[in-house]
Scaffold this active site. Structure first.
Site, mmCIF file in Angstrom:
data_model
loop_
_atom_site.group_PDB
_atom_site.id
_atom_site.type_symbol
_atom_site.label_atom_id
_atom_site.label_comp_id
_atom_site.label_asym_id
_atom_site.label_seq_id
_atom_site.Cartn_x
_atom_site.Cartn_y
_atom_site.Cartn_z
ATOM 1 N N GLU A 76 1.094 -3.096 -5.011
ATOM 2 C CA GLU A 76 0.711 -1.711 -4.716
ATOM 3 C C GLU A 76 1.900 -0.909 -4.201
ATOM 4 O O GLU A 76 1.804 -0.249 -3.167
ATOM 5 C CB GLU A 76 -0.478 -1.632 -3.737
ATOM 6 N N ASP B 198 0.827 -1.221 0.000
ATOM 7 C CA ASP B 198 0.000 0.000 0.000
ATOM 8 C C ASP B 198 0.861 1.271 0.000
ATOM 9 O O ASP B 198 0.688 2.139 0.857
ATOM 10 C CB ASP B 198 -0.948 -0.006 1.215
ATOM 11 N N ASP C 123 -2.264 -1.868 4.938
ATOM 12 C CA ASP C 123 -3.578 -2.409 5.306
ATOM 13 C C ASP C 123 -3.671 -3.904 4.990
ATOM 14 O O ASP C 123 -4.652 -4.559 5.368
ATOM 15 C CB ASP C 123 -4.725 -1.602 4.686
ATOM 16 N N HIS C 124 -2.659 -4.437 4.321
ATOM 17 C CA HIS C 124 -2.518 -5.881 4.155
ATOM 18 C C HIS C 124 -1.369 -6.356 5.047
ATOM 19 O O HIS C 124 -0.459 -5.587 5.345
ATOM 20 C CB HIS C 124 -2.146 -6.232 2.715
ATOM 21 N N ASP D 262 -4.939 -12.202 -0.075
ATOM 22 C CA ASP D 262 -3.571 -12.484 -0.529
ATOM 23 C C ASP D 262 -3.336 -13.980 -0.453
ATOM 24 O O ASP D 262 -3.664 -14.625 0.551
ATOM 25 C CB ASP D 262 -2.585 -11.710 0.341
ATOM 26 N N ASN E 72 -7.307 -9.911 -4.801
ATOM 27 C CA ASN E 72 -8.480 -9.046 -4.652
ATOM 28 C C ASN E 72 -9.796 -9.809 -4.714
ATOM 29 O O ASN E 72 -10.783 -9.357 -5.319
ATOM 30 C CB ASN E 72 -8.447 -7.908 -5.686
ATOM 31 N N TYR F 184 -0.896 -8.190 -8.785
ATOM 32 C CA TYR F 184 -1.858 -7.316 -8.108
ATOM 33 C C TYR F 184 -3.098 -7.227 -8.995
ATOM 34 O O TYR F 184 -3.136 -6.494 -9.977
ATOM 35 C CB TYR F 184 -1.244 -5.934 -7.882
ATOM 36 N N ASP G 281 -1.886 -10.184 -4.233
ATOM 37 C CA ASP G 281 -3.198 -9.691 -3.839
ATOM 38 C C ASP G 281 -4.154 -10.013 -4.980
ATOM 39 O O ASP G 281 -4.161 -9.331 -5.994
ATOM 40 C CB ASP G 281 -3.111 -8.182 -3.594
#
Lengths: 305, 305
Positions: free
Chosen positions: B82, B56, B293-294, B268, B198, B157, B196
């Site tokens: 990210e 992030d 945040d991950h 993830d 998502n 990602y 990630d």
DNA sequence: CTTTGCAAG
DNA sequence: CTTGTAAAG
């Protein structure tokens, strides 16, 4: 309400400069504001104290403790510039500032986070107006005028001419219109103009005059605009009292540690209608107050009863 | 270069979970990752350790000490997502990460601060490719593929479907194309897909499945996209080992103190070609690691010699 | 709620 | 260098 000055109030905490100034080299790049003169030359004590501060974002400034400094300074009127905040988004902490219960705000229309001024008062003004009465100039939240029984106070954030001076033509239109506005007020009652006028008047008013000849804030055009205010009869209260004092600045860019080296500009002023000359006790630069790239300035006036 | 796994290296600092887990209510909202299993079911020790982390914003992540955590974890390969940073703007501190001297970066074209992936390796890959070979998908810096002697590692990602699912149609095109890309790789060498993705695959993979039926990351469309990867033979390494363990998440929104309440999502993953099943030692969720945040995840594989 | 980039100063 | 904003997550 009494004519002249403001109702009496208890005096407290208006100055923390008790210690004697340390001796320094005459050409020091630093500046120490002398102790406040609380009386006029004729010995009349001040009865109006006004502080002006370009806060560079009132939300960040409140977080940095700006309000605590104001409570200690305890002015009768507080003029703020660059609040960068509409009336809605103002920090709740402002409500706790009971010292100045009458609060007025101006902000740019359709441009959140840009410009914006405030005017806070201990006593209630007769009325408060926004702008200077010209549409081109009144969409950016730059002027608030409070009328009191015997004077006007104007809180102003004059437009910056911008990188590359791309807004200098606009600034020249502003300077003319604003001068007309102030002169019209002055025909009614004496005027106290407070704020970030975004110009250093003379070479003594900035650290590097030579290299800033074509920088926003020191172009001949902007300096002439300021000069025209003086020619029209307004007084630069600080220079009236301290005509040759150097290194007295109110703004330092955040870049390059300019503030600790005192590489600054005097951009913030109290300009007074000429007939307030006899009321002038002092005009102070509070350069120790942190929280913005500008420091506050404070004016002491002894208005006639 | 040796076939299978990576050259031997000294083992150190790969795990700090020595203390026995405290007993908890079965339905606890919290999750504690069990100690690492360093061997396969057949007793072969791992010889490849891979960490994946959606950081992030790599600049903020480095400031928050992300690199120190990586040095302690000491993976052979590190996949980042990210990064929000082009190769030019990367923090200088990355150069001091001598553990992983071979560094590769992908970033979005003409969109600074958006998306971006990294792949860092202890040993030099045979080659590294960007994207998945389709123009529509390769302008956002979302995929790096490193080829090693006996396997591929993909750092991915996957596009977020967005608020209001406005990018869900694009996401579905991506899912199809990405699956084709992975299957093509898989015909050459086994694939380790990290990143990630998502999507939370099943209800067990997020705290609030009911209320997120039409939220980005848990739509039927996205879950089906993930399911199609499993149908094609890929393994969800964590779920293979822990098929019914709840509250195991890798992402928590910054809003509403979600992380301390473990209101999270498992987004993830390490997905493995089916023929890597026997090499799988462990698939860990490092939920204590802060900085994004991950949280990071770490894979332990015992590849054939 | 946080990271970016950007405009503005 | 710092304030705001917006887009994105």
């Amino acid at each position: 309400r009494k004519a002249g000055g403001m109702p009496k109030r208890s005096k407290k905490g208006e100055d923390g400069d008790g210690a004697a100034p340390k001796s320094r080299r005459e050409d020091s790049a630093l500046y120490e504001d002398p102790p406040v003169r609380e009386e006029t030359a004729e010995g009349r004590p001040y009865n109006l104290k006004v502080t002006s501060w370009n806060v560079d974002g009132i939300r960040a400034w409140v977080k940095k403790g700006g309000l605590k400094w104001i409570e200690a300074e305890a002015p009768d009127v507080l003029c703020l510039q660059e609040t960068k905040c509409g009336a809605e988004g103002l920090p709740a902490e402002l409500n706790q500032l009971q010292l100045l219960p009458h609060k007025f705000w101006g902000s740019a229309v359709g441009r959140p986070g840009y410009s914006g001024v405030g005017l806070l008062s201990r006593t209630e003004p007769l009325r408060v107006t926004h702008g200077i009465g010209i549409d081109e100039h009144d969409a950016e939240g730059r002027v608030l005028t409070a009328e009191f029984p015997s004077f006007y106070i104007v809180s102003a954030y004059v437009p910056n001419s911008g990188r590359g001076l791309n807004r200098l033509p606009y600034r020249q239109r502003w300077d003319r219109a604003f001068r007309d506005f102030l002169l019209a007020l002055d025909t009614q009652k004496p005027v106290v103009l407070c704020g970030d006028l975004n110009v250093a008047h003379q070479e003594i008013d900035l650290k590097n005059p030579k290299s800033n000849r074509r920088s926003a804030g020191f172009t001949q055009e902007e300096r002439d605009g300021f000069g025209a205010l003086l020619d029209a009869g307004f007084l630069d209260s600080f220079r009236v009292l301290y005509p040759t004092v150097p290194h007295a600045y109110t703004f330092w860019t955040y870049m390059g540690a300019a503030r600790e080296r005192n590489v600054g500009w005097r951009l913030d002023y109290f300009l007074l209608s000429g007939r307030l000359r006899g009321a002038l006790c002092d005009s102070k630069i509070r350069s120790a107050a942190m929280g913005s790239d500008h420091c506050p300035i404070t004016l002491y006036l002894a208005l006639e009863a």
